[in-house]
Design a protein around this motif. Structure first.
Motif, PDB file in Angstrom:
ATOM      1  N   PRO A  80     -62.121 -22.587  32.466  1.00  0.00           N
ATOM      2  CA  PRO A  80     -62.399 -22.948  33.551  1.00  0.00           C
ATOM      3  C   PRO A  80     -61.695 -24.232  34.010  1.00  0.00           C
ATOM      4  O   PRO A  80     -60.977 -24.897  33.114  1.00  0.00           O
ATOM      5  N   GLN A  81     -61.609 -24.375  35.311  1.00  0.00           N
ATOM      6  CA  GLN A  81     -61.076 -25.660  35.867  1.00  0.00           C
ATOM      7  C   GLN A  81     -61.632 -26.982  35.496  1.00  0.00           C
ATOM      8  O   GLN A  81     -62.839 -26.917  34.973  1.00  0.00           O
ATOM      9  N   ALA A  82     -61.247 -28.237  35.284  1.00  0.00           N
ATOM     10  CA  ALA A  82     -61.908 -29.290  34.873  1.00  0.00           C
ATOM     11  C   ALA A  82     -63.007 -29.642  35.784  1.00  0.00           C
ATOM     12  O   ALA A  82     -63.932 -30.448  35.314  1.00  0.00           O
ATOM     13  N   GLN A  83     -63.046 -29.147  36.952  1.00  0.00           N
ATOM     14  CA  GLN A  83     -64.586 -29.484  37.622  1.00  0.00           C
ATOM     15  C   GLN A  83     -65.678 -28.559  37.330  1.00  0.00           C
ATOM     16  O   GLN A  83     -66.736 -28.978  37.875  1.00  0.00           O
ATOM     17  N   THR A  84     -65.313 -27.666  36.626  1.00  0.00           N
ATOM     18  CA  THR A  84     -66.426 -26.638  35.869  1.00  0.00           C
ATOM     19  C   THR A  84     -67.451 -27.459  35.271  1.00  0.00           C
ATOM     20  O   THR A  84     -66.976 -28.479  34.313  1.00  0.00           O
ATOM     21  N   PRO A  85     -68.765 -27.469  35.777  1.00  0.00           N
ATOM     22  CA  PRO A  85     -69.727 -28.327  35.015  1.00  0.00           C
ATOM     23  C   PRO A  85     -70.068 -27.867  33.712  1.00  0.00           C
ATOM     24  O   PRO A  85     -69.761 -26.614  33.191  1.00  0.00           O
ATOM     25  N   PRO A  86     -70.278 -28.802  32.636  1.00  0.00           N
ATOM     26  CA  PRO A  86     -70.389 -28.506  31.249  1.00  0.00           C
ATOM     27  C   PRO A  86     -71.499 -27.446  31.034  1.00  0.00           C
ATOM     28  O   PRO A  86     -71.340 -26.754  30.004  1.00  0.00           O
ATOM     29  N   PRO A 109     -66.007 -15.386  22.716  1.00  0.00           N
ATOM     30  CA  PRO A 109     -66.652 -15.606  24.220  1.00  0.00           C
ATOM     31  C   PRO A 109     -66.384 -17.027  24.326  1.00  0.00           C
ATOM     32  O   PRO A 109     -66.737 -17.644  25.654  1.00  0.00           O
ATOM     33  N   ALA A 110     -65.677 -17.805  24.020  1.00  0.00           N
ATOM     34  CA  ALA A 110     -65.781 -19.326  23.925  1.00  0.00           C
ATOM     35  C   ALA A 110     -64.498 -19.552  25.246  1.00  0.00           C
ATOM     36  O   ALA A 110     -63.570 -18.921  25.512  1.00  0.00           O
ATOM     37  N   ASP A 111     -64.808 -20.470  26.023  1.00  0.00           N
ATOM     38  CA  ASP A 111     -63.805 -21.061  27.040  1.00  0.00           C
ATOM     39  C   ASP A 111     -63.176 -22.167  26.279  1.00  0.00           C
ATOM     40  O   ASP A 111     -62.228 -22.464  26.843  1.00  0.00           O
ATOM     41  N   LEU A 112     -63.564 -22.813  25.088  1.00  0.00           N
ATOM     42  CA  LEU A 112     -62.832 -23.764  24.356  1.00  0.00           C
ATOM     43  C   LEU A 112     -63.439 -23.796  22.996  1.00  0.00           C
ATOM     44  O   LEU A 112     -64.616 -23.456  22.684  1.00  0.00           O
ATOM     45  N   VAL A 113     -62.328 -23.679  22.048  1.00  0.00           N
ATOM     46  CA  VAL A 113     -62.565 -23.833  20.576  1.00  0.00           C
ATOM     47  C   VAL A 113     -62.309 -25.086  19.988  1.00  0.00           C
ATOM     48  O   VAL A 113     -61.206 -25.659  20.161  1.00  0.00           O
ATOM     49  N   VAL A 114     -63.223 -25.613  19.477  1.00  0.00           N
ATOM     50  CA  VAL A 114     -63.072 -27.050  18.509  1.00  0.00           C
ATOM     51  C   VAL A 114     -63.033 -26.697  17.021  1.00  0.00           C
ATOM     52  O   VAL A 114     -63.929 -26.184  16.578  1.00  0.00           O
ATOM     53  N   ILE A 115     -61.997 -26.911  16.413  1.00  0.00           N
ATOM     54  CA  ILE A 115     -61.863 -26.778  15.111  1.00  0.00           C
ATOM     55  C   ILE A 115     -61.937 -28.177  14.339  1.00  0.00           C
ATOM     56  O   ILE A 115     -61.468 -29.160  14.492  1.00  0.00           O
ATOM     57  N   ALA A 116     -62.907 -28.130  13.416  1.00  0.00           N
ATOM     58  CA  ALA A 116     -63.310 -29.423  12.526  1.00  0.00           C
ATOM     59  C   ALA A 116     -63.597 -29.033  11.257  1.00  0.00           C
ATOM     60  O   ALA A 116     -65.058 -29.260  10.856  1.00  0.00           O
ATOM     61  N   VAL A 117     -62.578 -28.789  10.549  1.00  0.00           N
ATOM     62  CA  VAL A 117     -62.790 -28.453   9.126  1.00  0.00           C
ATOM     63  C   VAL A 117     -61.963 -29.160   8.077  1.00  0.00           C
ATOM     64  O   VAL A 117     -61.518 -30.461   8.710  1.00  0.00           O
ATOM     65  N   LEU A 123     -59.185 -15.029  20.380  1.00  0.00           N
ATOM     66  CA  LEU A 123     -59.011 -15.669  21.500  1.00  0.00           C
ATOM     67  C   LEU A 123     -58.769 -14.618  22.726  1.00  0.00           C
ATOM     68  O   LEU A 123     -58.005 -13.818  22.506  1.00  0.00           O
ATOM     69  N   ARG A 124     -59.195 -15.292  23.842  1.00  0.00           N
ATOM     70  CA  ARG A 124     -58.802 -14.646  24.919  1.00  0.00           C
ATOM     71  C   ARG A 124     -57.576 -15.390  25.575  1.00  0.00           C
ATOM     72  O   ARG A 124     -57.398 -16.616  25.119  1.00  0.00           O
ATOM     73  N   PRO A 125     -57.020 -14.734  26.263  1.00  0.00           N
ATOM     74  CA  PRO A 125     -55.563 -15.345  26.809  1.00  0.00           C
ATOM     75  C   PRO A 125     -55.972 -16.718  27.495  1.00  0.00           C
ATOM     76  O   PRO A 125     -56.852 -16.973  28.343  1.00  0.00           O
ATOM     77  N   ASP A 126     -54.940 -17.626  27.244  1.00  0.00           N
ATOM     78  CA  ASP A 126     -55.088 -18.984  27.827  1.00  0.00           C
ATOM     79  C   ASP A 126     -56.256 -20.079  27.397  1.00  0.00           C
ATOM     80  O   ASP A 126     -56.433 -21.077  27.789  1.00  0.00           O
ATOM     81  N   THR A 127     -56.983 -19.592  26.357  1.00  0.00           N
ATOM     82  CA  THR A 127     -58.234 -20.329  26.053  1.00  0.00           C
ATOM     83  C   THR A 127     -57.540 -21.617  24.948  1.00  0.00           C
ATOM     84  O   THR A 127     -56.832 -21.356  24.165  1.00  0.00           O
ATOM     85  N   PHE A 128     -58.174 -22.808  25.316  1.00  0.00           N
ATOM     86  CA  PHE A 128     -57.918 -23.780  24.595  1.00  0.00           C
ATOM     87  C   PHE A 128     -58.495 -23.922  23.237  1.00  0.00           C
ATOM     88  O   PHE A 128     -59.631 -23.407  23.073  1.00  0.00           O
ATOM     89  N   ALA A 153     -49.682 -20.290  15.180  1.00  0.00           N
ATOM     90  CA  ALA A 153     -50.612 -19.136  15.103  1.00  0.00           C
ATOM     91  C   ALA A 153     -51.400 -18.946  16.247  1.00  0.00           C
ATOM     92  O   ALA A 153     -51.573 -17.790  16.741  1.00  0.00           O
ATOM     93  N   VAL A 154     -51.809 -20.192  16.816  1.00  0.00           N
ATOM     94  CA  VAL A 154     -52.609 -19.957  18.237  1.00  0.00           C
ATOM     95  C   VAL A 154     -51.821 -19.282  19.438  1.00  0.00           C
ATOM     96  O   VAL A 154     -52.122 -18.344  19.893  1.00  0.00           O
ATOM     97  N   HIS A 155     -50.743 -19.810  19.460  1.00  0.00           N
ATOM     98  CA  HIS A 155     -49.800 -19.502  20.586  1.00  0.00           C
ATOM     99  C   HIS A 155     -49.146 -18.129  20.633  1.00  0.00           C
ATOM    100  O   HIS A 155     -49.213 -17.333  21.586  1.00  0.00           O
ATOM    101  N   ALA A 156     -49.236 -17.641  19.350  1.00  0.00           N
ATOM    102  CA  ALA A 156     -48.762 -16.389  19.038  1.00  0.00           C
ATOM    103  C   ALA A 156     -49.877 -15.347  19.557  1.00  0.00           C
ATOM    104  O   ALA A 156     -49.679 -14.107  19.989  1.00  0.00           O
ATOM    105  N   GLN A 157     -51.149 -15.595  19.643  1.00  0.00           N
ATOM    106  CA  GLN A 157     -52.224 -15.033  20.208  1.00  0.00           C
ATOM    107  C   GLN A 157     -52.499 -15.182  21.598  1.00  0.00           C
ATOM    108  O   GLN A 157     -53.641 -14.959  22.047  1.00  0.00           O
ATOM    109  N   GLY A 158     -51.406 -16.002  22.293  1.00  0.00           N
ATOM    110  CA  GLY A 158     -52.017 -16.298  23.792  1.00  0.00           C
ATOM    111  C   GLY A 158     -52.856 -17.499  23.971  1.00  0.00           C
ATOM    112  O   GLY A 158     -53.211 -17.540  25.163  1.00  0.00           O
ATOM    113  N   GLY A 159     -53.314 -18.226  22.914  1.00  0.00           N
ATOM    114  CA  GLY A 159     -54.253 -19.277  23.226  1.00  0.00           C
ATOM    115  C   GLY A 159     -53.206 -20.578  23.608  1.00  0.00           C
ATOM    116  O   GLY A 159     -52.057 -20.566  23.399  1.00  0.00           O
ATOM    117  N   ARG A 160     -53.844 -21.631  23.856  1.00  0.00           N
ATOM    118  CA  ARG A 160     -53.059 -22.928  24.151  1.00  0.00           C
ATOM    119  C   ARG A 160     -53.677 -24.063  23.147  1.00  0.00           C
ATOM    120  O   ARG A 160     -54.994 -24.437  23.140  1.00  0.00           O
TER     121      ARG A 160
END
Length: 317
Positions: free
Chosen positions: A6-12, A78-86, A102-107, A125-132
């Motif tokens: 989603p765009q930056a203005q999308t509410p949390p 299903p995520a709009d944003l994935v945060v990795i913290a391992v 990942l879905r295409p263009d997901t951060f 690895a992420v870019h190979a699957q279309g993520g950002r």
């Protein structure tokens, strides 16, 4: 909602955030993201085996309304944003597993304390699957700041994600459009910070053995008058007892970073060994039951130093 982020203005409240890693950092982020109204799902490798850590994660998820899943891939789908913290040793596996869902263009925001080389491989690895992929370097301890911990962003997608992260409550700043730069900043800082933790534990425990800790602390205060060494020592002991395993893995990545610069990482390797040694003792119960609320939280570092000395003095046969 479209497949793209989603765009930056999308509410949390309209966002679905996936967390890969549900340890201390993951749970803090989950709490703050849920408070902002975001939908949060999470996965952690420890959930796959019975343990007190897994029980803590499940109880926390119920309390804060976090959906636990059975894999990083399922978190990502299903995520709009994935945060990795391992932990640092899991960086590449986590990135690859996340990328598979990942879905295409997901951060993908990677907060792991890993070497620049590992970050670049994770990005591939992420870019190979279309993520950002966005490299994130957490620049100080998370608990005091929570989601607003100072965060450097790196990579070609760093500028694009910054406004969205701010809306979610993060405190990001763009460090570099090139991968590896912000991680190098974090790793070089850790030579000092994690090394100082190890040195304080080694110095003051030895001083306690010889009965000269007061003289040593007085000398440190004279040399560095801006530091409350009693308070700082207690904090260092606490953090290493509680998180020595994660710290030792991070410092091994620090050593690789130093080695890639052409230097032999004598300091970093020694720090990693000291941190791992403390982690082994913590897991053996030297500092008390790991699940106890007061585990490793003594306000006086002498309590923990005495436990170390008592363990060292025990017969080995």
């Amino acid at each position: 909602m479209s497949a793209a982020l989603p765009q930056a203005q999308t509410p949390p409240q309209a966002l679905r955030i996936g967390l890969v890693g549900y340890g201390e950092v993951g749970r803090i982020l989950a709490e703050d993201l849920r408070a902002a109204g975001a939908t949060v799902s999470a996965y952690d490798l420890k959930l796959e085996s019975p343990s007190s850590d897994a029980d803590t994660m499940r109880e926390h998820a119920v309390e804060f309304g976090v959906e636990l899943t059975s894999s990083a891939t399922m978190v990502a789908t299903p995520a709009d944003l994935v945060v990795i913290a391992v932990t640092a040793s899991q960086t590449l596996d986590a990135a690859r597993s996340t990328a598979a869902g990942l879905r295409p263009d997901t951060f993908v925001l990677d907060l792991d304390s890993a070497s620049p080389r590992a970050k670049r491989e994770a990005a591939d690895a992420v870019h190979a699957q279309g993520g950002r992929y966005v490299e994130g370097a957490v620049m100080t301890s998370v608990p005091p700041y929570r989601i607003r911990v100072p965060l450097l962003l790196g990579g070609p997608h760093a500028l694009a994600i910054e406004p969205l992260l701010r809306r979610l409550g993060f405190a990001p700043s763009v460090g570099s459009a090139d991968f590896g730069i912000v991680s190098a900043t974090k790793m070089c800082r850790s030579v000092m910070i994690k090394g100082l933790e190890a040195m304080v534990i080694e110095s003051l425990t030895s001083a306690r053995h010889y009965g000269v800790e007061d003289a040593v602390l007085a000398s440190l205060k004279e040399t560095f008058p801006g530091i409350d060494w009693e308070k700082q020592a207690a904090y260092f002991f606490q953090r290493v007892i509680q998180h020595g395993r994660r710290r030792s893995e991070e410092v091994r990545e620090v050593a690789e970073t130093v080695r890639d610069a052409g230097l032999t990482p004598w300091s970093a390797e020694g720090t990693a060994e000291r941190q791992a040694w403390m982690a082994d003792l913590a897991e053996d119960g030297v500092f008390g039951p790991r699940g106890d609320a007061d585990f490793g939280r003594s306000p006086d570092w002498r309590t923990e130093a005495d436990r170390l000395l008592a363990q060292i003095a025990r017969p080995r046969f």
